[in-house]
Design an enzyme around this catalytic site. Sequence first.
Site: not given
Lengths: 357, 357
Positions: A124, A207
Site C-alpha cells: 500500500k 487512508k
Amino acid sequence: MSELKFSDLVEPVSVDQKTALRVTVLGGGSFGTAMANTAARNGCDTMIWIRDEAAAAEINQTHVNKRYLADFTLESGLKAVTDLETAICNRDIILVAIPSHSFRHVLQQIKPFITSQAVVSLTKGIEAKTFSFMSDIIREELPEVPYGVLSGPNLAKEIMAGQPAGTVIASQSELVRYAVQQALHSALFRVFASDDVHGVELGGALKNIYAVAMGMAAAYKVGENTKSMILTRALAEMSRFAVKLGANPLTFLGLSGVGDLFATCSSPLSRNYQVGFALGSGKTLEQATTELGQTAEGINTIVQVRSRSEELDVYMPITSALYNVIFEGAPPLTIALSLMKNGHRSDVEFVLPHNEV
Amino acid sequence: MSELKFSDLVEPVSVDQKTALRVTVLGGGSFGTAMANTAARNGCDTMIWIRDEAAAAEINQTHVNKRYLADFTLESGLKAVTDLETAICNRDIILVAIPSHSFRHVLQQIKPFITSQAVVSLTKGIEAKTFSFMSDIIREELPEVPYGVLSGPNLAKEIMAGQPAGTVIASQSELVRYAVQQALHSALFRVFASDDVHGVELGGALKNIYAVAMGMAAAYKVGENTKSMILTRALAEMSRFAVKLGANPLTFLGLSGVGDLFATCSSPLSRNYQVGFALGSGKTLEQATTELGQTAEGINTIVQVRSRSEELDVYMPITSALYNVIFEGAPPLTIALSLMKNGHRSDVEFVLPHNEV
C-alpha cells in the site's frame, strides 16, 4: 463467551498437491509473511524471498519470523529463499510485498526471470518521486504480465491469530482474480474480487492521510458526530480523486475503501494517528517526529496527494488543510473548518452530481 | 491543545427577522429540541410542540429541557406550545420528531391544519406493524404535502455542545431541501442535500441491527480486521435492501449511511451494542433485556427486516444470522460464519454485479 472458537470454523484443507499453485512472496515483512503462510496452509507450494540470508535461514530452521511475527509458528511447508531466480522461475503467482520505495527496483531485478507468472502487489503506498501507484509500476516495468493488487483491512497479527478477515483482489484479468482467490481464500480469510484496480489501491494508499486528521481531532476531544464527518468527508475526497483516475466510486463502500479507512482511523496506536494527535496538541512536525522516532507515512502521502490533486484539479479540503497546518503554520482547527465549508451540496459527490443545492 | 475552540467558528447570525422561516418541531425529545434550538439560533421563528403542559411550561420559564438536555440553556426565542393548531397553522416547516410508534397518529392529528407547510421527518425507525418508513407514512397520511427526511450521525448533546456535525436532508423537492438548509445550517452544523429519500432514511432505520452484531463481536474480542468486515458486510446488505426499494447505493457512502453506522457501532454505551455484547457472552435475550431494563430497538428491527427481506428476496446474511442466534438458539458464532460464507463475489454488490467470480 461461547465455547466455540473462530478456529472451529476452519475447514480441513484437502488440496490435490499436484495441481496446487506455486506461489512466491517477495519480502519478509509481517503482511508478506502472513500471506505466504496462508498460501502454504491452503496447500500451495509456497516460497518467501528475503534478501537477508540470516533471516531466511532462521525461518527455515525455526519456522518463526522473529523480527516481524515473533509469536507465531509458520506452516512447516513454507520455505524461505534468498536467490531471486529460484524465487521467480517456474512459479504461478508472484506476490510483491516490498516497500514502495524499493518496489520498482525489485521488479527490475525479477524482469529477466518473468515468463507467464502473474504479479500481484501487496504493497500500500505511492512511489514518492513519480507519484506512481504499485499497479502503474508493474505496468511500466513488466508491461506483458497479468497483474493485480491486493488491499484491505489486514493486520497481519490478527490474520495469524485466526481472526476472521477479508481482503480484495483487484485485476482486469479474471484468471488473476481466480488464481489469487484459490491461493489465499480460506474459512477465516475471505478474498473478494474487483476489477477496479485503481479504486482498490487508492483506498490503501490514501487512508493514512485521514488517520492523521483523526488523531488531530482526538486532541480536541471531538465526539462521534465529528468523527463521522471526518470519515465521510474523507470518503468523499478519496472517491473524487479516484474517479478522476478512472475508478468506480462504489469501490469505496467495500473493504479496501471504507473498511481499511475504518480500521486505520480506529487504531490510536498507529504512527499516523499519533503524529496527528501531537500536531493537534500544538506540537510542530519536528517535535512530533522526534517523539515518534520516525516519520509517519501519512505525512509524505499528504505532501504527494496535495500536489497531485492540484495538478488534477480535484477538490480535497481535508488534505489541503492538513498540509496548511503541518507545513504553513495554520492552526489545527483549520481541519474542522475544512469539514464545514463550501456550501451544502450532496455529501456524496455522485448522488446529486450537477445540482449545486 | 490549541487555544482556539470550535465555537470560535460560529459566525454571528444576521437574519432579517421579517423573512425568517417559521419552524415548528413536534416532540420534545433530545434531538427535536436540539434542532429547534438550532433553528432559533439561526433566526427562525421557532416553536416546539410538547404534549405535556408541565414540560412545556418549564421550557418557557427556565429555557432548559430538564428531562432530555438538562445541561444546556436553550435560545431564549424558542417557545414551547401544547396546542396543535397553534403549532401547525401559518408555519413554513414542520419537523416531526415523534417516535415511530406514534408518528402516524400525530400526522393524523395535524392533518386538519395542514395547508402548504413542508413536513420533514426527524425520526429514525420503522413502523412496527406495517413496516412503513416515516416517508411512507407522510405520503399516506398527508398525500399533498411537500416532504422530506433528515438523517445522519447526530447525537443531540454533541450538537448542543457545539461540536462540528453534519446531517442530510433528503427530498424530491428542491424547495424543501433549500428551506431546511436555510433553517438548520450553521458554521457548526452542516446540512447536506440528497434526493434519495429511501436511501437516506434506510441508513438511520437499519443501523441498529449492526450495532447488535458489533456488540456481539466485542464479546469475542475481535480485532480491527473483523470489525471492518462487519462494517462493510453491513453496508453491502443495507445497500442491497435499499436498492431493491429504489434507493441509490452511493447514498451509503455518506453521512446518513456509513457515517451513522460508524457512529452507532463505535458507541459501546448504546443499548443495541450492549444487548449484542450480552448475547455474545452466552446470555439469552430475556436475560439481556432484564439486565438492560428495556428492549433494544435493534432487536425489533432485526425481526422486521428479516421478515421483509425474505418477502423481497434480498440476501441479508448478518440480519438472518442475528435472528437465528437470538430467536432460534443458534450459537453466536453464526454471525462470524455469516460474514465468511457464500463465495467470493465482489465485496461491493454493484461493482461486479453479474460476475460470480
